[in-house]
Design a protein around this motif. Sequence first.
Motif, PDB file in Angstrom:
ATOM      1  N   LEU A  48     -30.733 -10.898  14.189  1.00  0.00           N
ATOM      2  CA  LEU A  48     -30.837 -11.344  15.578  1.00  0.00           C
ATOM      3  C   LEU A  48     -31.424 -10.235  16.452  1.00  0.00           C
ATOM      4  CD1 LEU A  48     -30.076 -13.561  17.681  1.00  0.00           C
ATOM      5  CD2 LEU A  48     -27.904 -12.350  17.967  1.00  0.00           C
ATOM      6  N   GLN A  49     -30.922  -9.022  16.284  1.00  0.00           N
ATOM      7  CA  GLN A  49     -31.432  -7.912  17.096  1.00  0.00           C
ATOM      8  C   GLN A  49     -32.904  -7.644  16.806  1.00  0.00           C
ATOM      9  OE1 GLN A  49     -32.245  -4.516  15.978  1.00  0.00           O
ATOM     10  NE2 GLN A  49     -32.776  -3.973  18.091  1.00  0.00           N
ATOM     11  N   ARG A  50     -33.282  -7.705  15.546  1.00  0.00           N
ATOM     12  CA  ARG A  50     -34.686  -7.469  15.197  1.00  0.00           C
ATOM     13  C   ARG A  50     -35.590  -8.555  15.761  1.00  0.00           C
ATOM     14  NH1 ARG A  50     -34.066  -5.622   8.833  1.00  0.00           N
ATOM     15  NH2 ARG A  50     -33.847  -3.384   9.218  1.00  0.00           N
ATOM     16  N   SER A  51     -35.135  -9.794  15.701  1.00  0.00           N
ATOM     17  CA  SER A  51     -36.002 -10.893  16.147  1.00  0.00           C
ATOM     18  C   SER A  51     -36.174 -10.903  17.663  1.00  0.00           C
ATOM     19  CB  SER A  51     -35.428 -12.242  15.678  1.00  0.00           C
ATOM     20  OG  SER A  51     -34.193 -12.523  16.321  1.00  0.00           O
ATOM     21  N   LEU A  52     -35.150 -10.473  18.399  1.00  0.00           N
ATOM     22  CA  LEU A  52     -35.223 -10.513  19.859  1.00  0.00           C
ATOM     23  C   LEU A  52     -35.696  -9.198  20.472  1.00  0.00           C
ATOM     24  CD1 LEU A  52     -32.017 -12.573  20.719  1.00  0.00           C
ATOM     25  CD2 LEU A  52     -34.362 -13.367  20.433  1.00  0.00           C
ATOM     26  N   GLY A  53     -35.484  -8.087  19.776  1.00  0.00           N
ATOM     27  CA  GLY A  53     -36.048  -6.822  20.221  1.00  0.00           C
ATOM     28  C   GLY A  53     -35.295  -6.085  21.297  1.00  0.00           C
ATOM     29  N   PHE A  54     -34.070  -6.520  21.652  1.00  0.00           N
ATOM     30  CA  PHE A  54     -33.333  -5.777  22.663  1.00  0.00           C
ATOM     31  C   PHE A  54     -32.754  -4.496  22.055  1.00  0.00           C
ATOM     32  CE2 PHE A  54     -30.515  -9.255  21.151  1.00  0.00           C
ATOM     33  CZ  PHE A  54     -29.527  -8.507  20.526  1.00  0.00           C
ATOM     34  N   THR A  55     -32.372  -3.567  22.918  1.00  0.00           N
ATOM     35  CA  THR A  55     -31.759  -2.317  22.493  1.00  0.00           C
ATOM     36  C   THR A  55     -30.267  -2.549  22.273  1.00  0.00           C
ATOM     37  OG1 THR A  55     -33.344  -1.077  23.817  1.00  0.00           O
ATOM     38  CG2 THR A  55     -31.382   0.108  23.088  1.00  0.00           C
ATOM     39  N   MET A  56     -29.789  -2.195  21.093  1.00  0.00           N
ATOM     40  CA  MET A  56     -28.389  -2.416  20.743  1.00  0.00           C
ATOM     41  C   MET A  56     -27.663  -1.086  20.638  1.00  0.00           C
ATOM     42  SD  MET A  56     -26.020  -4.664  19.655  1.00  0.00           S
ATOM     43  CE  MET A  56     -26.683  -6.024  18.665  1.00  0.00           C
ATOM     44  N   LEU A  57     -26.524  -0.979  21.328  1.00  0.00           N
ATOM     45  CA  LEU A  57     -25.613   0.149  21.175  1.00  0.00           C
ATOM     46  C   LEU A  57     -24.299  -0.427  20.669  1.00  0.00           C
ATOM     47  CD1 LEU A  57     -25.648   3.205  21.595  1.00  0.00           C
ATOM     48  CD2 LEU A  57     -24.677   2.844  23.867  1.00  0.00           C
ATOM     49  N   TYR A  58     -23.909  -0.028  19.467  1.00  0.00           N
ATOM     50  CA  TYR A  58     -22.871  -0.730  18.702  1.00  0.00           C
ATOM     51  C   TYR A  58     -21.800   0.261  18.267  1.00  0.00           C
ATOM     52  CZ  TYR A  58     -21.144  -3.889  14.957  1.00  0.00           C
ATOM     53  OH  TYR A  58     -20.382  -4.698  14.146  1.00  0.00           O
ATOM     54  N   VAL A  59     -20.563   0.042  18.706  1.00  0.00           N
ATOM     55  CA  VAL A  59     -19.452   0.920  18.345  1.00  0.00           C
ATOM     56  C   VAL A  59     -18.749   0.387  17.105  1.00  0.00           C
ATOM     57  CG1 VAL A  59     -17.096   1.559  19.032  1.00  0.00           C
ATOM     58  CG2 VAL A  59     -18.999   1.911  20.605  1.00  0.00           C
ATOM     59  N   THR A  60     -18.480   1.289  16.151  1.00  0.00           N
ATOM     60  CA  THR A  60     -17.738   0.902  14.955  1.00  0.00           C
ATOM     61  C   THR A  60     -17.076   2.132  14.344  1.00  0.00           C
ATOM     62  OG1 THR A  60     -17.879  -0.152  12.775  1.00  0.00           O
ATOM     63  CG2 THR A  60     -19.763   1.170  13.457  1.00  0.00           C
ATOM     64  N   HIS A  61     -15.963   1.908  13.656  1.00  0.00           N
ATOM     65  CA  HIS A  61     -15.342   2.972  12.858  1.00  0.00           C
ATOM     66  C   HIS A  61     -15.668   2.772  11.379  1.00  0.00           C
ATOM     67  CE1 HIS A  61     -12.426  -0.319  12.451  1.00  0.00           C
ATOM     68  NE2 HIS A  61     -12.139   0.219  11.284  1.00  0.00           N
ATOM     69  N   ASP A  62     -16.401   1.692  11.073  1.00  0.00           N
ATOM     70  CA  ASP A  62     -16.695   1.297   9.695  1.00  0.00           C
ATOM     71  C   ASP A  62     -18.064   1.838   9.294  1.00  0.00           C
ATOM     72  OD1 ASP A  62     -17.367  -0.012   7.329  1.00  0.00           O
ATOM     73  OD2 ASP A  62     -16.424  -1.895   7.917  1.00  0.00           O
ATOM     74  N   GLN A  63     -18.083   2.791   8.375  1.00  0.00           N
ATOM     75  CA  GLN A  63     -19.355   3.399   7.979  1.00  0.00           C
ATOM     76  C   GLN A  63     -20.283   2.392   7.311  1.00  0.00           C
ATOM     77  OE1 GLN A  63     -19.680   5.657   4.297  1.00  0.00           O
ATOM     78  NE2 GLN A  63     -17.464   5.876   4.266  1.00  0.00           N
ATOM     79  N   VAL A  64     -19.735   1.393   6.631  1.00  0.00           N
ATOM     80  CA  VAL A  64     -20.583   0.396   5.980  1.00  0.00           C
ATOM     81  C   VAL A  64     -21.368  -0.383   7.037  1.00  0.00           C
ATOM     82  CG1 VAL A  64     -20.629  -1.670   4.533  1.00  0.00           C
ATOM     83  CG2 VAL A  64     -19.080   0.221   3.972  1.00  0.00           C
ATOM     84  N   GLU A  65     -20.699  -0.783   8.121  1.00  0.00           N
ATOM     85  CA  GLU A  65     -21.397  -1.461   9.208  1.00  0.00           C
ATOM     86  C   GLU A  65     -22.519  -0.582   9.744  1.00  0.00           C
ATOM     87  OE1 GLU A  65     -19.055  -2.923  12.418  1.00  0.00           O
ATOM     88  OE2 GLU A  65     -17.796  -4.182  11.149  1.00  0.00           O
ATOM     89  N   ALA A  66     -22.212   0.680   9.982  1.00  0.00           N
ATOM     90  CA  ALA A  66     -23.193   1.574  10.597  1.00  0.00           C
ATOM     91  C   ALA A  66     -24.408   1.782   9.707  1.00  0.00           C
ATOM     92  CB  ALA A  66     -22.540   2.915  10.928  1.00  0.00           C
ATOM     93  N   ILE A  67     -24.204   2.089   8.444  1.00  0.00           N
ATOM     94  CA  ILE A  67     -25.347   2.456   7.602  1.00  0.00           C
ATOM     95  C   ILE A  67     -26.136   1.241   7.119  1.00  0.00           C
ATOM     96  CG2 ILE A  67     -24.240   4.598   6.883  1.00  0.00           C
ATOM     97  CD1 ILE A  67     -23.617   3.376   4.202  1.00  0.00           C
ATOM     98  N   THR A  68     -25.533   0.046   7.145  1.00  0.00           N
ATOM     99  CA  THR A  68     -26.273  -1.139   6.718  1.00  0.00           C
ATOM    100  C   THR A  68     -27.017  -1.809   7.870  1.00  0.00           C
ATOM    101  OG1 THR A  68     -24.304  -2.538   6.996  1.00  0.00           O
ATOM    102  CG2 THR A  68     -24.736  -1.655   4.790  1.00  0.00           C
ATOM    103  N   MET A  69     -26.612  -1.547   9.111  1.00  0.00           N
ATOM    104  CA  MET A  69     -27.192  -2.256  10.243  1.00  0.00           C
ATOM    105  C   MET A  69     -28.087  -1.390  11.122  1.00  0.00           C
ATOM    106  SD  MET A  69     -23.729  -4.293  11.341  1.00  0.00           S
ATOM    107  CE  MET A  69     -24.415  -5.115  12.771  1.00  0.00           C
TER     108      MET A  69
END
Length: 378
Positions: free
Chosen positions: A186-207
């Motif tokens: 979704l973020q790639r298709s729409l092109g907006f800037t995403m700032l995403y908080v997570t404690h999960d390293q899998v989420e961070a490194i895959t997204m």
Amino acid sequence: MTKETVPGREIRLDGIAKHWGETTALHGVEVSAPAGSFTALLGPSGCGKSTLLRIVAGLEDPSEGRVLIGGEDVTLRPADKRNLSMVFQSYALFPHLSVAENIGFGLRTRRVPKPQRAERLAKVAELLGLSPYLDRKPAQLSGGQQQRVALGRAVISERPVCLMDEPLSNLDAKLRQSMRAELRALQRSLGFTMLYVTHDQVEAITMADQVVLMNAGRIEQVAPPHDLYERPATVFAARFIGTPPMNILPAQALGPLGQRIEAAAGRRLQFGIRPEALRAQPEGALELAVTGGEYHGADALVQGRIGGAEVLMRVPGQALPAAGTALRLALVADDLHLFDADTGLRVDLPQLASLIARPDDPAGASGATAPFTNRKDT
């Protein structure tokens, strides 16, 4: 709705600090999220990542520093004047409103004309697969569908910046995995800037395109996921990224070779070795004393000691050795990470390969092949 309709804007944080009385939550944070990028704020609980996000959103005021969005200083602007959207961990849906009313709530309060609201609602519902559920209430939806409604409310606003505070944490593991892919697409298709908080390293490194790793209110490292894994800047980064985490060994665990590398560096060192980088080799001069293990199916984790230091080693599931076994190990030199033992910072030693390759390597005291090689294809 196309990428051109939601052009992202750069977010820049210039010396952001936050004090709560005598407690400092953020220490002069300096970081940028490029326009149209997906940037993850990653770190353990209490590291300051959510506080930083709330400062960007305008929900908290910084004690020091500036917030710039698209080059404009918005530090003193209220949240509703920053031209951004936000998705919270709780989704914050109105239980008495339908899916359609929840998604379009912001447009209605901004008095967007009804025909335009209907057009944008139809596009967002189709994009997120919510068209069959527009008349339902949140209680009639699954967790994943509720999360899509929260996303829809953010997307329909067509703001150039979207902030997300652990939006997947309430979902089960299988649903989180599928939603990661959907959210990134979704973020790639729409092109907006995403700032995403997570404690999960899998989420961070895959997204994420860029990961901002935080620790105790400070930034440990800012890098693409691959660089964060391959070249951690600190011992903290090395231990936080990777499952299981990197083994950190004192120089004496590697015997005379470790001491020689320390002497060349001119400082006390710690040596980082990932569990998947340890390789069994009959002629290897390092010895792993196996103390236990965990069978995971396709692979297994071997628990043991090298030179008295505890380590983990990843092996194929069918190759799990019994406790009490002694394994000879080889290590590819490219997989060896050096850190200053006092500061925890990464040390790059240009002559490391030549030190390891010396034929008189005292680590091979028995005359066997030295425990290190210089190429991954050796």
